[in-house]
Enzyme design. Sequence first.
Site, PDB file in Angstrom:
ATOM      1  N   CYS A 161       0.842  -1.205   0.000  1.00 30.91           N
ATOM      2  CA  CYS A 161       0.000   0.000   0.000  1.00 30.91           C
ATOM      3  C   CYS A 161       0.869   1.244   0.000  1.00 30.91           C
ATOM      4  O   CYS A 161       2.097   1.174   0.100  1.00 30.91           O
ATOM      5  CB  CYS A 161      -0.929  -0.003   1.215  1.00 30.91           C
ATOM      6  SG  CYS A 161      -0.023   0.067   2.779  1.00 30.91           S
ATOM      7  N   CYS A 211      -7.595   8.552   8.941  1.00 27.38           N
ATOM      8  CA  CYS A 211      -6.566   7.866   8.141  1.00 27.38           C
ATOM      9  C   CYS A 211      -6.823   8.058   6.647  1.00 27.38           C
ATOM     10  O   CYS A 211      -7.948   7.879   6.180  1.00 27.38           O
ATOM     11  CB  CYS A 211      -6.555   6.382   8.474  1.00 27.38           C
ATOM     12  SG  CYS A 211      -5.408   5.473   7.442  1.00 27.38           S
ATOM     13  N   CYS A 252      -5.709   6.308   4.029  1.00 23.99           N
ATOM     14  CA  CYS A 252      -5.379   5.171   3.148  1.00 23.99           C
ATOM     15  C   CYS A 252      -6.388   4.998   2.019  1.00 23.99           C
ATOM     16  O   CYS A 252      -6.020   4.801   0.866  1.00 23.99           O
ATOM     17  CB  CYS A 252      -5.279   3.883   3.956  1.00 23.99           C
ATOM     18  SG  CYS A 252      -3.632   3.609   4.619  1.00 23.99           S
ATOM     19  N   ASP A 271      -3.394  10.355 -39.143  1.00 20.39           N
ATOM     20  CA  ASP A 271      -2.616  10.266 -40.376  1.00 20.39           C
ATOM     21  C   ASP A 271      -3.459   9.468 -41.374  1.00 20.39           C
ATOM     22  O   ASP A 271      -4.404   8.779 -40.989  1.00 20.39           O
ATOM     23  CB  ASP A 271      -1.290   9.557 -40.090  1.00 20.39           C
ATOM     24  CG  ASP A 271      -0.471   9.348 -41.354  1.00 20.39           C
ATOM     25  OD1 ASP A 271      -0.377  10.284 -42.155  1.00 20.39           O
ATOM     26  OD2 ASP A 271       0.035   8.224 -41.533  1.00 20.39           O
ATOM     27  N   THR A 286      -2.168   7.439 -44.575  1.00 19.84           N
ATOM     28  CA  THR A 286      -1.608   6.183 -45.063  1.00 19.84           C
ATOM     29  C   THR A 286      -1.194   5.273 -43.910  1.00 19.84           C
ATOM     30  O   THR A 286      -0.383   5.659 -43.072  1.00 19.84           O
ATOM     31  CB  THR A 286      -0.389   6.461 -45.964  1.00 19.84           C
ATOM     32  OG1 THR A 286      -0.774   7.351 -47.004  1.00 19.84           O
ATOM     33  CG2 THR A 286       0.139   5.172 -46.564  1.00 19.84           C
ATOM     34  N   ASP A 310     -12.392   3.948   7.141  1.00 23.39           N
ATOM     35  CA  ASP A 310     -11.218   3.826   6.276  1.00 23.39           C
ATOM     36  C   ASP A 310     -11.045   2.421   5.735  1.00 23.39           C
ATOM     37  O   ASP A 310     -10.998   2.217   4.520  1.00 23.39           O
ATOM     38  CB  ASP A 310      -9.949   4.241   7.019  1.00 23.39           C
ATOM     39  CG  ASP A 310      -8.809   4.454   6.035  1.00 23.39           C
ATOM     40  OD1 ASP A 310      -8.805   5.498   5.353  1.00 23.39           O
ATOM     41  OD2 ASP A 310      -7.960   3.559   5.901  1.00 23.39           O
TER      42      ASP A 310
END
Length: 764
Positions: free
Chosen positions: A79, A416, A418, A460, A462, A742
Amino acid sequence: MRFSFPIRKTLPSAADCPECQSLLRSALLALPGVREVSFEGGIVHLEATQNPSPRFPEAIRQVQAVHTHQTFWVEGMDCASCARTVEGVAGRIPGVRLLELNPLTRRIELAYDPRQPALQEFQHSVGQLGYAIRPASPPQSTTPSKSEGRSMSRSVALTGGMLALAWGLSMAKPELSGWAYTAAVLAGGWPLALKALRGVQAGHPFSIHTLVTAAALGAVLIGEAAEAAVVVFLFGVGELLESWATERARSSIHALVALAPKTALLLEGTGPREVPVEYLQKGNRVLVLPGGRVPADGVVEEGHSALDESPITGESAPVSKGPGAAVYAGSINTEGALTVRVERAGQDTTLARVLCLVEEAQANKAPTERFIDRFSRYYTPWVMLGALLTMLVPPLLGGDGQEWLYKGLALLLIGCPCALVLSVPTAVSAGLAAGARRGLLVKGGATLETLGQLRIVAFDKTGTLTEGRPQVTDVIPLALPEDELLGRAAAVETGSNHPLGRAILRRAAEAGVRVFPSSEHRTLPGQAATALVEGEPHTVGSPQHAAELAPLPPDLLDQIARLEAQGKTVVVVLRGTTPIGLLALRDEPRAEAKETLERLKALGVHSVMLTGDNPRTAHAIASELGLKAWAGLLPQDKLHRIAALRREGKVAMVGDGINDAPALAQADVGIAMGDGTEAALETADAALLANRLTGVADLIQLSRATLGVIRTNIALALGLKAAFLITTLTGATGLWMAVLADTGATVLITANALRLLGFTKRLE
């Protein structure tokens, strides 16, 4: 004289490391006769009076003796918090520089001086933090470790068992329940406290483990051991689920590794011999039996079969292959036996390059991810300060001290970051893996994010909007026989990779004409090809370029205009500055071109054509497809046009040739066709490995799906925190619910990101 040396194998870091390039430049300039050194991707070019080949390896060794790059696997680095801990260790050790850190693949790349003990000190320090570190093996032999997952499962099971025992004791002997719950806290909290301490030692004190440890310890001290035990148990369950979900995303990448066979049937004089794929070299001939996988990129020499290329290009139906057809490592041979001549083996195969680029792309953070990373560094300390104030200020104003201490502990868990930090990288990683499964190679999170914001796509002509296999329709000699004209034009185009050049060579081969001896071949991108044919300068170029060399007669201009009005591309063949004939070629639009443009229009994206071809031919193709065209553009003209289009919004350029490389680099996103030149593939930000134009629309849809998941993830992370913040301050929820703000959010956003792995099925 000019000499060039590939350095991707001998010193790969020199392709993009300024320090390596500086050291290598100094070592090479010290060689006798070397005057100038320059770098271009994985190639080093030298201007020298004599061939430096014998001394070149010595220069490489000089660099490696003082500056080494090495990649490692770090088991347990799963993490953002773990990654910061390892990053903190690298930042504190002189002589070690962290170049890349990717928690999803658990890879880190270091630069260090091998003459100093810095690397050993780094490995020792990381090992003390509880991570297992080892040199990275080749991608083909890498398998992720399961030991940490088992250890985490045992810890959660132990904590859960002790929690259940404590609950049972609370029913039978309430006076012992407090001690039992405290024991459960110690069983589940000890590993967290150890990780928190390691984080502090590494200079990263504000980690999730620090917050949970502080909250659990505080809860025990105020007599809420039962809630503390539930908190550490739920946190352990959340981490276990998060690890499982992350492993799913990781395994989607390592699934690519499993595609590469471990052995090959090498054809020698005595017959086929089984050898490890690492043994193969360019030029070897291998036998691919029905049901087997192609061991290396190559060209079919003998046999006919259908190959399943879906793992590499995303092409759903087997592709018929015969002599002269290109094949990819990892493709499955579904029918007859094939003899294949190896062109690229080992780490040079398309499959190995895709895996390498996907892993590199995951380390290339998206802008949103970089912002959230910076935000989280300040967010957590402020949350801890807010929790401390919550514990101290209300009691000073007459509030219940224990009640506000309890609420402050809950705020530590809510604060937190996280879930917020993981909201973007999990979605980006899943999006990159989903794209790779479909043959859509995106070289980073920033590119994946930009694709969803595109307003204009410039194509493009071609080889991009058209098949790239033009056919010579008219051979018009002016001063010599038709066969001789075709033979001289083919001599100029010998070795050409341009679609028009290859078409001329095919026509000459079909007609069986004599191709004259030629030398000193040069390409003027977007204008002409030149060579000495039997000692005389010859040019095969556009009418505009021919007119710059010498005025063209009016009747010749009329003839060119008539051919171009029919949608044909006309090239003028000149001996010196004198036209000796015309060749007209027609390149049909791709079968999927119209569908692609319609899908882009439905997505709100405007399409245009930028081509070096003549205006009449370009407008004939453009009107057939229903888009605006700018024609007769040299590479620098395409650059200016891209710059002008960028004023109207984000622009992508789609191309396949050397002359497209500058425009691919200039655009917000450069997209290369899968069979394009190496220059286009190296310059582009994304590539369509299946070589199907519909991949452009697929890329935009994938990006928008990823952006949608990112927005949902951020809303989940912040929304749950806000909801639990309010309920905690009002007393409606406690510690064990706060942990869900969390860990619960982390599990939800990871599971939400994994939905992107089904993107291919949704497209189909």
